[in-house]
Write a protein that holds these residues in place. Sequence first.
Motif, short mmCIF file in Angstrom:
data_model
loop_
_atom_site.label_atom_id
_atom_site.label_comp_id
_atom_site.label_asym_id
_atom_site.label_seq_id
_atom_site.Cartn_x
_atom_site.Cartn_y
_atom_site.Cartn_z
N ILE A 58 97.68 0.41 1.39
CA ILE A 58 96.85 -0.79 1.44
C ILE A 58 95.55 -0.59 0.67
CG2 ILE A 58 95.74 -0.20 3.64
CD1 ILE A 58 95.83 -3.21 4.30
N GLU A 59 94.99 0.62 0.70
CA GLU A 59 93.73 0.86 -0.01
C GLU A 59 93.91 0.67 -1.51
OE1 GLU A 59 90.15 4.16 0.06
OE2 GLU A 59 92.20 4.85 0.33
N ALA A 60 94.95 1.28 -2.07
CA ALA A 60 95.19 1.15 -3.51
C ALA A 60 95.54 -0.28 -3.89
CB ALA A 60 96.32 2.10 -3.94
N LEU A 62 91.10 0.25 10.24
CA LEU A 62 89.63 0.32 10.34
C LEU A 62 89.00 0.86 9.06
CD1 LEU A 62 89.06 1.51 14.01
CD2 LEU A 62 88.12 -0.55 12.96
N ALA A 63 89.60 1.88 8.46
CA ALA A 63 89.01 2.47 7.25
C ALA A 63 88.90 1.44 6.13
CB ALA A 63 89.86 3.66 6.79
N GLN A 64 89.89 0.57 6.01
CA GLN A 64 89.84 -0.45 4.96
C GLN A 64 88.91 -1.60 5.35
OE1 GLN A 64 91.04 1.16 2.75
NE2 GLN A 64 92.24 2.48 4.08
N VAL A 117 86.05 -1.12 6.63
CA VAL A 117 84.73 -0.65 6.16
C VAL A 117 84.57 -0.94 4.68
CG1 VAL A 117 83.28 1.39 5.84
CG2 VAL A 117 84.62 1.15 7.93
N ARG A 118 85.61 -0.66 3.89
CA ARG A 118 85.53 -0.89 2.45
C ARG A 118 85.43 -2.38 2.14
NH1 ARG A 118 88.63 2.25 -1.97
NH2 ARG A 118 86.85 1.28 -3.00
N LEU A 119 86.19 -3.20 2.87
CA LEU A 119 86.12 -4.64 2.65
C LEU A 119 84.74 -5.17 2.99
CD1 LEU A 119 87.49 -7.33 1.98
CD2 LEU A 119 88.21 -7.47 4.37
N MET A 120 84.16 -4.66 4.05
CA MET A 120 82.81 -5.07 4.43
C MET A 120 81.83 -4.78 3.29
SD MET A 120 80.87 -6.34 6.74
CE MET A 120 79.10 -6.46 6.97
N ARG A 121 81.98 -3.63 2.67
CA ARG A 121 81.08 -3.26 1.57
C ARG A 121 81.26 -4.20 0.38
NH1 ARG A 121 82.61 1.77 0.98
NH2 ARG A 121 81.29 2.40 2.71
N VAL A 122 82.50 -4.58 0.10
CA VAL A 122 82.77 -5.51 -1.00
C VAL A 122 82.09 -6.86 -0.73
CG1 VAL A 122 84.57 -6.84 -2.17
CG2 VAL A 122 84.93 -4.42 -1.69
N LEU A 123 82.20 -7.34 0.49
CA LEU A 123 81.60 -8.63 0.83
C LEU A 123 80.08 -8.59 0.78
CD1 LEU A 123 83.91 -9.71 3.80
CD2 LEU A 123 84.11 -10.27 1.39
N GLN A 124 79.51 -7.44 1.12
CA GLN A 124 78.06 -7.30 1.09
C GLN A 124 77.53 -7.20 -0.33
OE1 GLN A 124 77.48 -3.85 3.60
NE2 GLN A 124 76.72 -5.08 5.30
N GLU A 125 78.18 -6.35 -1.12
CA GLU A 125 77.64 -6.01 -2.43
C GLU A 125 78.24 -6.85 -3.56
OE1 GLU A 125 78.30 -1.85 -2.83
OE2 GLU A 125 77.13 -1.32 -1.05
N ARG A 126 79.28 -7.62 -3.27
CA ARG A 126 79.94 -8.42 -4.30
C ARG A 126 80.36 -7.58 -5.49
NH1 ARG A 126 81.90 -13.26 -2.67
NH2 ARG A 126 80.49 -14.24 -1.19
N THR A 162 89.00 -1.85 17.81
CA THR A 162 90.00 -1.86 16.73
C THR A 162 89.66 -2.84 15.62
OG1 THR A 162 91.33 -3.45 18.00
CG2 THR A 162 91.86 -1.09 18.25
N PHE A 163 88.56 -3.57 15.77
CA PHE A 163 88.11 -4.45 14.69
C PHE A 163 86.58 -4.41 14.65
CE2 PHE A 163 87.35 -8.30 12.23
CZ PHE A 163 88.40 -8.25 11.32
N ARG A 164 86.05 -4.31 13.43
CA ARG A 164 84.60 -4.13 13.27
C ARG A 164 83.87 -5.45 13.51
NH1 ARG A 164 82.65 0.42 10.82
NH2 ARG A 164 80.81 -0.77 10.18
#
Length: 671
Positions: free
Chosen positions: A404-406, A446-448, A450-459, A492-494
């Motif tokens: 899913i990450e890739a 959960l690990a993904q 975190v990454r999705l959250m960063r994408v939404l924050q930083e665009r 189980t969900f941020r």
Amino acid sequence: MNPRSAIGQPAAQLEVIAQAHARSRDFGLHQHEAPDFHPLRHNLLLDLVDRNQSLYSHALPVMETLHAQIVDTQSMVLLTDSNGVILHSLGDSDFVEKARRVALCAGVSWAEADRGTNAIGTALADAQPTVVHGGEHFLHANRILTCSCAPIVDPYGRTIGALDVSGDTRGDTRGFHKHTLALVRMSAQIIENHLFANQFADALRVRFHARAEFIGTLFEGLAAFAPDGRFLSANRSALFQLGRSLAVLDRQPFDVLFGTPFAALVQQAERAPSECMTLTLPSGVRVVARAECRARPAFVAAPTARRDARDLAQSAGGRAATDAADTRSGAHPASFATLDTGDAKMAAVLRRVEKIGERDIPLLVLGKTGTGKEWLARAFHHESPRRAAPFVAVNCASLPETLIEAELFGYEDGAFTGARKRGSVGKILQADGGTLFLDEIGDMPLAQQVRLMRVLQERSIVPLGGTRAIPVDVRIICATHRNLREMIDAGTFREDLYYRINGLVVTLPALCERTDLATLVQSMLDARRREDSRTPARVSADVLALFAQCRWPGNLRQLSNVLRTASIMADGADAIGIEHLPEDFLDEHAAARSKADEEPSVDIDDKHAFRTQHGSPFRATPRPLQRMTEWQAALIEQTLARHGGNISAASRELGLARNTVYRYLRMRGAH
């Protein structure tokens, strides 16, 4: 074993390696020896390839595709026979010479008895996909390698070979990555499915899965049957879904395995080979299935084309969830107008969503499975200023966690063994300028999150293995049938991601709560008629009345599947009658009504009056709002009489479990 190789390794992997090392010592091997290797002479290698011709011919194109994924990553793809002898290899030219120094070439045996612990020999010994990295190899000479291997089985479950990706670990640990094994396993599965299709080219084959979107992917179950309904074989996915071994399945008739008469499946393959039907597994799980076969007098009169296997690039990503099976007929709504069919609750949802169309506000769509969450997402995209840009849908529940990450974030060239040359653009970047629909967001690891959250924050997004942030402009629509607040409490969900994706939250009503059932039914039939002119123009009043009484646990998806099957059974009739509806649907409805006890029990003693008034259930339909148990009672009575009271014969003809017929007889006796 090098202690460093054990760091971070799960206990199961350590146990696998420990047992493999013990076997290596038992074979009399010594870790520091560099045993001579003598590849088979050319003529003997050709003979070996000839004996494994079916495996070789079906594996070669898959190996080439896999090699294209790992080119320029200091690695190679290898195919072996069941004894671990390498039949063929493809690799980067600058790595092939290094590989030859450790006997990694055609004609050499990599069985554990010859080469100690290694991915090929250990995978074949354990009959399980295996990774052996660096110091985990028994022989020190092989510790320059990192290897991922998966056994290959024939259509009868016998191990006939192995597929392996081996790379160089010296000075670079990129090769030791979980993605590599996932790619190898999927490639092995492609080969197995090719072998299955070739072996049973003239059989009737059933493709099935509990999730409609997995039909036509590597995750589908495959089962083959002879013209008389005799079970022939099934692939790994089918065995897992059925919960039975090949030995047990060999003694099971089709109707026991799939809850419907074999004749109904043959009829499906004959009339509409591309259409899906609903079957019930022995566990009670309902699956979506498609039957297919080549032209044979025993089955069908016209040929049907076999589906080619998906290429590895698509398979490795699962599927970026596209239209579900219930929307493949052309009924897929593309605008708010097509979704607004007269229900007040649905109209209220559309009005709320429409107000944020011009604004970059995230949308979170809640609702039970099958309520049309992706339909709404597509309509929202179609009505938005982003309509000319891509709409990319990703089902977070259908992507393996290891990939899913890739798939979401993409990866750079050489990010891991198995990575494509020049890397891969992830789904998020594919949606740049448009809309990204994340279905089943509650199933994202959960690990993904975190990454999705960063994408939404930083665009912006940093692909896997990359260092440079790439700006991205996407509108996010998320959907789930889960309770995200409860998941937050359970850890189980941020919570921070939740507040990022719920700019506007709407809940789609369940089908049983909607008031536009008649319009929905007609809309689906009209769409199907545009695809197939034999589709009935309407449903009878009795059917519509029955539909109004149903709970519809599968919602719009279930309704679409019922209409699809009923249309096929109606075979060009003007209207769909109760006699055309799927039997499992009728049983489910009757059981629900009986459990709810909403109406008095049917007086079975009045069955003769029922027949006099209504005739055979196959010639006339019951009066509106009549309980389905009464209609079924008449049908069971007729079938039992025709078979002289033989319950087994009647059950087979009806496609019912014998317990269902016995239960009816007990009910009759009670009256």
